[in-house]
Scaffold this motif. Structure first.
Motif, PDB file in Angstrom:
ATOM      1  N   LEU A 118      -5.407  -4.130  -5.878  1.00 24.98           N
ATOM      2  CA  LEU A 118      -6.568  -4.949  -6.252  1.00 24.98           C
ATOM      3  C   LEU A 118      -7.456  -5.131  -5.038  1.00 24.98           C
ATOM      4  N   VAL A 119      -8.677  -4.615  -5.137  1.00 22.91           N
ATOM      5  CA  VAL A 119      -9.640  -4.715  -4.038  1.00 22.91           C
ATOM      6  C   VAL A 119     -10.989  -5.098  -4.619  1.00 22.91           C
ATOM      7  N   HIS A 120     -11.585  -6.132  -4.057  1.00 20.89           N
ATOM      8  CA  HIS A 120     -12.922  -6.590  -4.466  1.00 20.89           C
ATOM      9  C   HIS A 120     -13.007  -6.847  -5.966  1.00 20.89           C
ATOM     10  N   GLY A 121     -11.968  -7.412  -6.537  1.00 20.14           N
ATOM     11  CA  GLY A 121     -11.989  -7.774  -7.952  1.00 20.14           C
ATOM     12  C   GLY A 121     -11.783  -6.628  -8.919  1.00 20.14           C
ATOM     13  N   VAL A 122     -11.378  -5.467  -8.428  1.00 19.11           N
ATOM     14  CA  VAL A 122     -11.112  -4.316  -9.300  1.00 19.11           C
ATOM     15  C   VAL A 122      -9.648  -3.921  -9.145  1.00 19.11           C
ATOM     16  N   LEU A 123      -8.914  -3.939 -10.242  1.00 25.82           N
ATOM     17  CA  LEU A 123      -7.492  -3.611 -10.235  1.00 25.82           C
ATOM     18  C   LEU A 123      -7.290  -2.172 -10.683  1.00 25.82           C
TER      19      LEU A 123
ATOM     20  N   GLU B  46      -3.368  -5.000  -1.590  1.00 28.42           N
ATOM     21  CA  GLU B  46      -4.805  -5.243  -1.377  1.00 28.42           C
ATOM     22  C   GLU B  46      -5.341  -4.333  -0.285  1.00 28.42           C
ATOM     23  N   ASP B  47      -4.677  -3.187  -0.126  1.00 27.59           N
ATOM     24  CA  ASP B  47      -5.057  -2.188   0.892  1.00 27.59           C
ATOM     25  C   ASP B  47      -6.201  -1.338   0.355  1.00 27.59           C
ATOM     26  N   SER B  48      -7.341  -1.403   0.975  1.00 24.68           N
ATOM     27  CA  SER B  48      -8.507  -0.655   0.490  1.00 24.68           C
ATOM     28  C   SER B  48      -8.312   0.856   0.619  1.00 24.68           C
ATOM     29  N   THR B  49      -7.560   1.301   1.633  1.00 24.91           N
ATOM     30  CA  THR B  49      -7.297   2.740   1.792  1.00 24.91           C
ATOM     31  C   THR B  49      -6.463   3.256   0.622  1.00 24.91           C
ATOM     32  N   MET B  50      -5.429   2.499   0.263  1.00 21.63           N
ATOM     33  CA  MET B  50      -4.585   2.881  -0.879  1.00 21.63           C
ATOM     34  C   MET B  50      -5.395   2.864  -2.150  1.00 21.63           C
ATOM     35  N   TRP B  51      -6.287   1.891  -2.294  1.00 24.31           N
ATOM     36  CA  TRP B  51      -7.112   1.774  -3.500  1.00 24.31           C
ATOM     37  C   TRP B  51      -7.977   3.004  -3.690  1.00 24.31           C
ATOM     38  N   LYS B  52      -8.553   3.526  -2.584  1.00 22.57           N
ATOM     39  CA  LYS B  52      -9.428   4.695  -2.659  1.00 22.57           C
ATOM     40  C   LYS B  52      -8.633   5.967  -2.979  1.00 22.57           C
ATOM     41  N   GLU B  53      -7.369   6.020  -2.538  1.00 21.98           N
ATOM     42  CA  GLU B  53      -6.560   7.218  -2.750  1.00 21.98           C
ATOM     43  C   GLU B  53      -5.975   7.280  -4.146  1.00 21.98           C
ATOM     44  N   MET B  54      -5.967   6.179  -4.876  1.00 22.04           N
ATOM     45  CA  MET B  54      -5.389   6.169  -6.222  1.00 22.04           C
ATOM     46  C   MET B  54      -6.321   6.841  -7.239  1.00 22.04           C
TER      47      MET B  54
END
Length: 337
Positions: free
Chosen positions: A118-123, A329-337
């Motif tokens: 979950l980053v910036h309100g987007v899951l 809440e890791d933004s790097t992981m969020w982008k890689e998903m």
């Protein structure tokens, strides 16, 4: 799909997930995972205390080569506000104000490797697929025994070295390429079969695939003349099952009880005239247990005065498996998903 906004206006082309209603989650995931549901009519009523954007919950789903990706906008929520878990064959999402969503998982997914971020309100939730398994094709013949399934395919001109077979959940894919000959087939195997048991053989231009049937051995439950003494704490434990069937004229030795999977079956014979083996009544009862039987300890059965009674403690049943999913809440992981 028609979405009714009020009594005066009707918009037919509005995507369902742009309307603030929890049912759109189930609809979008059913389309992704292949479950067919009836169209949902969504009622959106104006609220003077909320802006329209406050109750929009945009959901997107994607079927990727390596898994299923679910993305949902949850503005204002932090990872600590949400709980995600895998329980049996379902993905559970819980949040504040009694928010709860249940989604059936498709076959062939790795329930132990679900990721959420979950980053910036987007899951984002990623449910990985189990990679297909390649099965060796032989020429020695296969025999699955009595409880087995057989798939036979004509493949003239092909030998074992020209064919490849892979299992992807309950789907078997056959491919072959030799000179000017080419074959590509796909088969859906029965849910009652064991995909891990697949054997493949080709001889004289005929390919045979054999799968063993999943066999659940029935468990015999002894029936006594009375129920054992149990503590008041055990008797009042939440989840204790109490069963009762009338079987007049039957003694404990006349009753046969067994559990196969989640089904408890009772059969009893009552002799109407002593010495006459052909003159008898038969009682049959079935009961569906909530979960499979784990152990016979904690399960007791008796027959007293023509009444069958059973007491099943929660410890005797295999409770549903629950896997908690950590929300990053890791933004790097969020982008890689």
């Amino acid at each position: 799909m028609a979405c009714v906004l009020n009594k005066q206006y009707r918009h037919k082309d509005v995507p369902a997930w742009t309307i603030g209603n929890d049912k759109v989650w189930d609809q979008a995931l059913s389309e992704l995972f292949g479950y067919h549901l009836a169209p949902v009519r969504v009622q959106a009523r104006p609220n003077k205390h909320r802006k329209l954007n406050d109750h929009k919950r945009r959901l997107t789903t994607r079927n990727l080569p390596h898994g299923y990706l679910v993305q949902v906008e949850l503005p204002g929520m932090a990872a600590s506000d949400l709980k995600i878990s895998v329980e049996e064959e379902y993905l559970m999402l819980r949040g504040p104000q009694n928010m709860e969503h249940t989604y059936p998982l498709p076959d062939g997914v790795d329930k132990n490797a679900v990721k959420a971020c979950l980053v910036h309100g987007v899951l984002k939730v990623l449910v990985p697929k189990i990679p297909p398994r390649e099965v060796k094709v032989t020429s020695t013949g296969v025999d699955g025994g009595k409880n087995s399934y057989l798939i036979r395919v004509n493949v003239p001109g092909f030998g074992p070295e020209d064919l490849s077979v892979e299992v992807d959940s309950f789907v078997v894919r056959l491919k072959g390429n030799k000179e000017e000959r080419k074959i590509e087939r796909e088969f859906t195997i029965p849910k009652e079969s064991d995909p891990e048991s697949l054997q493949v053989s080709v001889r004289d231009g005929v390919l045979e695939m054999v799968l063993r049937e999943k066999v659940v051995e029935p468990v015999e439950i002894p029936v006594k003349g009375d129920l054992p003494d149990t503590s008041e704490e055990d008797a009042n434990t939440p989840g204790v099952l109490h069963l009762s069937f009338d079987i007049p004229g039957c003694a404990p030795q006349d009753v046969h009880v067994q559990v196969e999977g989640t089904q408890l079956s009772l059969s009893a014979e009552r002799r109407l005239h002593k010495g006459d083996g052909n003159n008898k009544d038969t009682y049959r009862h079935k009961y569906r247990l909530p979960y499979e039987l784990k152990t016979t300890e904690g399960m007791h059965a008796s027959v007293v005065d023509g009444v069958f009674r059973a007491q099943i403690l929660p410890s005797a049943l295999a409770q549903p498996q629950k896997i908690d999913v950590e929300i990053s809440e890791d933004s790097t992981m969020w982008k890689e998903m």
